[in-house]
Scaffold this active site. Structure first.
Site, PDB file in Angstrom:
ATOM      1  N   LYS A 497      12.620  48.970  77.589  1.00 19.39           N
ATOM      2  CA  LYS A 497      11.864  48.653  78.512  1.00 19.39           C
ATOM      3  C   LYS A 497      11.434  50.077  79.102  1.00 19.39           C
ATOM      4  O   LYS A 497      10.355  50.317  79.591  1.00 19.39           O
ATOM      5  CB  LYS A 497      12.436  47.754  79.578  1.00 19.39           C
ATOM      6  CG  LYS A 497      12.199  46.306  79.256  1.00 19.39           C
ATOM      7  CD  LYS A 497      12.950  45.232  80.354  1.00 19.39           C
ATOM      8  CE  LYS A 497      12.628  43.942  80.019  1.00 19.39           C
ATOM      9  NZ  LYS A 497      13.306  43.188  81.169  1.00 19.39           N
ATOM     10  N   CYS A 601      36.860  18.185  88.764  1.00 22.49           N
ATOM     11  CA  CYS A 601      36.911  16.821  88.225  1.00 22.49           C
ATOM     12  C   CYS A 601      35.437  16.179  88.209  1.00 22.49           C
ATOM     13  O   CYS A 601      35.205  15.040  87.387  1.00 22.49           O
ATOM     14  CB  CYS A 601      37.840  16.075  89.423  1.00 22.49           C
ATOM     15  SG  CYS A 601      37.116  15.797  91.081  1.00 22.49           S
TER      16      CYS A 601
END
Length: 992
Positions: A497, A601
């Site tokens: 780039k 959980c």
């Protein structure tokens, strides 16, 4: 334009373009799908992915059917055209009847000295067309007749006379053509929008519809909905909602949108429910986006009696004032004008008008960039109906960029001298232009913002006269970058780039001194970005996409006392921050709150949203195809792996060693083995685990509070039955088998029919739930289970099952790093299938591939318009830094949301007295170590005191000082007479 005409002219060189009798010039433009025919229903997701997350497919399709005319290809016009073409409309026609002059080079980045004398639209057309091969781009030099204007859905006028604006506005309003008029004059700008007498906004904000889980719905005339208290509902008065999964009061499920009144963060009312059944439990409330109709006044009426938006940075009281000021700058128009003023007369701030007239001949790239982004977003709104348009006037000025003492800005200092910077010299004078050319700046990042900053720096001449611009970016160009990072082209994909961007801006301004690096900014590269490098800099401009790198660069700037220009975008939202040493707070002085994490959980056993299943799928990918392979590879290559692993806390040793055992002892020898593993793993995850969960917690099980266990956020799951005819089931097996094959170096297979036959032939053992299996219901239980002392005997038994590393020398095992943007590597195929299968278990609506990639890949939505605005605002602050301003009131931090639209500016927060004394800095040198203390043995203390400081540091840290280290940072810990800690500044010790 016919496809044949495009093909015939696609290779014409700029100097030999074929002129049509209408005044049109076909540009080298789009690579059309299907032999040049545009397929409007197809959207190239690999190109537009980041923009699709902002606009959505429907809005993009409406844009892809809209033709846009942009008139006036000066600095503002080319910014608008660039952003609109990148956005992906059906076609863009560039109109101009003016020829290029040297003055245009101040901000028109697709013109050059070689194009002087050529028509600006024609000269710019080919380079603009290269931005997006899906958008045919045409140059037109003829008159804007009514017949010609009727071809377009949106017309943009820049640099048009007042008479021309009125004439075109009358035509567009009468024919329901959206019109945007925009102009910039030095440090002043204006935008006017007329989208017709009845324009429909389909989505006002663009935000995802709010959704919440219902706890209670009352049965009364003004029923109250109470949501579960884990998250706020996020609704506002006047919003509309509908319901799903409500038990009892089922009449609400799929009901027509109901208007609400917010009563609190967890409650709102929905009207009469007395004719409905009684509410029992459950339910999800979801916001419904309602269309909004807006009636726009025509220009002539709006200028006399405006409904307008004027931001808090405006200095004029009424839009007529600035319009007259614009007119007064180029003519002798009286301030008594019946066509413009409702009462025929206006009072003007003469001092402000004097300032306006003095700078109005200027042409500033940062202002054009900012307004060009705003205007392009309005064009997209007109095409798509997405987001709320400007109604109807917007003004922006930045006169605080001028010095308070303007005595040096004489006519002689600001007169044109025939250079490309004349438009800027007209505002700031020739001495300031010299200062800009001498600046040395460091741009960190060459992505979307980096490309825009480099372009702006090239136009204003930063580093072009004895100075330097250094840009670094470690990334290579990807196809998805091309939609925003406008310095790159399809043939640049997989090139660096930074160097590619540097070459592009050298073409825009050959005088630029640009040095491109391909380094990450981090402690490991401080041998490159060392004391001498930073001490030579005048400032740093961040163009980064992550907070950690921003914080690191902020600390470096604090340490070296360098100004920092910080900016960022998120879809249509953008922000800018200027950090001035000893004047403003630093970037790290205030931070956003941490992102809310999903309870463990919930991920493991109780998901209730697609975000949960996608995160679970990402964790599956990491565990199956990266972590297990890494552990196995370390077991083979590192003789201390087992010794180090056993010392880990909780259940980590058991988990790691089990993963090694499974990866080595169950390694596949053929692709068919991979399919067998994938099929059995499917059964374990989507059938067996769910059966065990339901065995532990049956559907009718009550909780401790006697309420049903499977209620509220806990959705009762059901096991799936594998079916090779089910596309989703087979998607999982194909992806999982191929990924396992990649890990072990086995040739992959994409023959779905063959894989389906292999999967169907796998013998799947019958599963019976086991008693005594513990399943955590809360995170507390989960953490407690994982912190339990591991079973030493079990670990020893697993280790005994492992073959010695010496016998595994030929083992090929390659951990996979997740890569979301490669559609051929099966990574996203696995994530999408794994997530949607788990969603099917829990009856959660699935997510398509695009949305799954957004969430699982943690992609930041992005669009070229916001990037343009932000980069323009950053460079306005650069003007102030370059002039050495040292008072807080002239600097501005910016906050914009182009969707609303919202524009807010505020003074930076002043630097706390200790910011540049006690700000945490990264140690410069060998790391952190204690050199002296009061409790140290006397002999050792005396020995160290007799040595040079550099030798003490080397001896204590057991690391040598690298040649680039010119100074050390010491932290002193002090106590007062009462033995209280006293905060004192860090000490910088310069090495001799």
């Amino acid at each position: 334009m016919s496809s044949a005409e495009v093909a015939d002219n696609s290779v014409d060189p700029p100097a030999k373009k074929r002129k049509l009798n209408t005044g049109e010039t076909r540009c080298k433009s789009a690579a059309m799908a299907n032999n040049g025919a545009r397929v409007e229903d197809e959207i190239d997701e690999s190109l537009y992915s980041r923009q699709l997350y902002v606009l959505g497919h429907d809005a993009m399709r409406r844009m892809a059917s809209s033709d846009v005319l942009i008139s006036g290809l000066g600095g503002l016009g080319v910014e608008v055209a660039k952003n609109v073409i990148l956005g992906g409309v059906k076609s863009v026609t560039l109109h101009d009847d003016r020829n290029c002059t040297i003055a245009d080079l101040s901000s028109q980045f697709y013109l050059s000295e070689s194009t002087i004398g050529q028509n600006r639209a024609v000269a710019s057309c080919e380079q603009l067309a290269e931005l997006n091969h899906y958008v045919p781009t045409t140059a037109y030099t003829g008159p804007l007749t009514e017949e010609f204007l009727k071809k377009f859905r949106v017309v943009v006028l820049t640099q048009a006379s007042w008479a021309e604006q009125q004439r075109v506005a009358a035509i567009t309003h009468a024919n329901n053509i959206a019109l945007v008029i925009a102009d910039t004059r030095g440090l002043f700008s204006q935008v006017f929008c007329d989208f017709g007498p009845e324009f429909t906004v389909l989505d006002v904000t663009g935000e995802n519809p709010a959704s919440a889980m219902v706890a209670v719905i009352t049965h009364e005339y003004e029923a109250v909905v109470t949501c579960l208290d884990d998250t706020r509902h996020g609704l506002e008065d006047g919003d509309y909602v509908t319901f799903s999964e409500v038990q009892g009061m089922t009449e609400l499920n799929g009901c027509e949108p109901r208007k609400i009144k917010v009563l609190g963060p967890y409650t709102f009312s929905i009207g009469d429910t007395t004719n409905f059944s009684k509410y029992e439990r459950g339910g999800i409330v979801t916001q419904v986006k309602m269309p909004k109709k807006i009636s726009f006044k025509p220009l002539k009426e709006s200028i006399r009696d405006p409904d307008f938006l004027i931001a808090d940075f405006g200095k004029f009281d009424y839009p007529q004032q600035l319009h007259i000021a614009f007119a007064a700058s180029i003519s002798s128009r009286t301030l008594k004008d019946q066509d413009i003023c409702k009462d025929g007369e206006l009072e003007l701030n003469t001092e402000l008008l004097d300032t306006f007239c003095k700078v109005s001949s200027g042409d500033l790239n940062p202002m054009n960039a900012a307004i060009g982004g705003v205007v392009a977003q309005e064009v997209m709104k007109a095409c798509s109906g997405k987001f709320h348009p400007i109604v109807q006037w917007l003004y922006l000025d930045a006169i605080e960029c001028l010095p308070k003492d303007r005595s040096a800005l004489t006519e002689e200092a600001c007169r044109p001298t025939g250079t490309r910077y004349d438009g800027q010299v007209a505002v700031f004078g020739s001495h300031f232009q010299k200062r800009l050319g001498e600046l040395k700046y460091f741009i960190v990042g060459a992505g979307a913002i980096g490309c825009e900053l480099l372009k702006n720096f090239a136009m204003i001449g930063v580093g072009a006269d004895g100075g330097r611009v250094t840009v670094t970016d470690m990334d290579l160009i990807e196809k998805s970058n091309l939609n925003r990072q406008f310095l790159f082209r399809p043939y640049d994909v997989q090139k660096p780039k930074s160097s590619t961007a540097a070459k592009a801006i050298k073409k825009m301004n050959p005088s630029m001194n640009v040095v491109a690096h391909e380094n990450r900014v981090c402690p490991e590269t401080e041998c490159v970005y060392h004391d001498q490098f930073f001490e030579e800099l005048d400032g740093v401009a961040n163009a980064l996409d992550n907070v950690d790198a921003r914080i690191y660069m902020d600390r470096r700037c604090v340490y070296y006392r360098k100004p920092l220009l910080e900016s960022g975008t998120l879809g249509t939202k953008g922000n800018t921050q200027v950090v001035v040493p000893f004047l403003t707070e630093s970037y790290s002085s205030s931070q956003d709150p941490p992102e809310k994490s999903i309870p463990i959980c919930t991920l493991k056993n109780f998901p209730n949203a697609i975000e949960h299943t996608l995160q679970w799928a990402r964790d599956e990918f990491e565990g199956l195809f990266r972590q297990a392979a890494e552990h196995a590879a370390q077991y083979v290559s590192d003789p201390h792996f087992l010794e180090r692993t056993i010392k880990l806390p909780g259940s980590q040793p058991l988990d790691a060693i089990e993963s090694v055992r499974n990866a080595i002892n169950e390694r596949p020898l053929s692709f068919e083995d991979c399919v067998t593993w994938a099929r059995l793993h499917w059964e374990a995850q989507y059938s067996n685990q769910i059966k065990q969960l339901l065995f532990n917690f049956p559907p009718d099980k009550p909780s401790a509070s006697k309420a049903p266990f499977w209620s509220g956020p806990k959705r009762c799951p059901s096991p799936l039955t594998f079916d090779t005819e089910d596309e989703l089931h087979l998607d999982y097996v194909v992806a999982a088998a191929n990924l396992r094959a990649q890990v072990y170096g086995i040739p992959t297979c994409v023959d779905r029919e063959a894989i389906a036959k292999m999967a169907a032939s796998v013998e799947v053992p019958e599963f019976k739930p086991r008693r005594g299996v513990k399943i955590a219901v809360t995170d507390t239980h989960y953490i407690a289970q994982n912190n339990d002392q591991m079973d030493q005997d079990k670990v020893k038994n697993i280790i005994a099952e492992l073959p010695p590393p010496s016998s595994l020398g030929n083992l090929k095992i390659t951990p996979l790093e997740f890569e979301k943007d490669d559609d051929t590597n099966f990574h996203m195929d696995f994530i999408v299938a794994a997530s949607n299968l788990r969603a099917a278990n829990y009856k959660i609506p699935p997510a398509d591939r695009l949305r799954s990639k957004l969430i699982a890949g943690k992609i930041i939505p992005a669009i070229a318009t916001t990037t343009s605005v932000v980069a323009g605002l950053v460079c306005l602050e650069l003007y102030k830094l370059a002039q050495g301003f040292n008072t807080l009131d002239v600097f501005k931090n910016g906050f914009v949301n182009l969707a609303l639209p919202f524009f807010g500016f505020s003074e930076p927060i002043a630097a706390p007295t200790n910011t540049y004394l006690r700000q945490e800095v990264d140690p410069v040198g060998p790391g952190v170590c204690m050199l002296y203390s009061f409790f140290m043995l006397k002999a050792k203390k005396q020995e160290r005191l007799s040595l040079p400081m550099s030798e003490v540091v080397t001896a204590v840290s057991k690391k040598k000082l690298e040649p680039h280290v010119k100074a050390l940072v010491f932290e002193l810990c002090c106590n007062d007479e009462d033995d209280n800690d006293v905060e004192v500044p860090y000490v910088k010790y310069t090495l001799p």
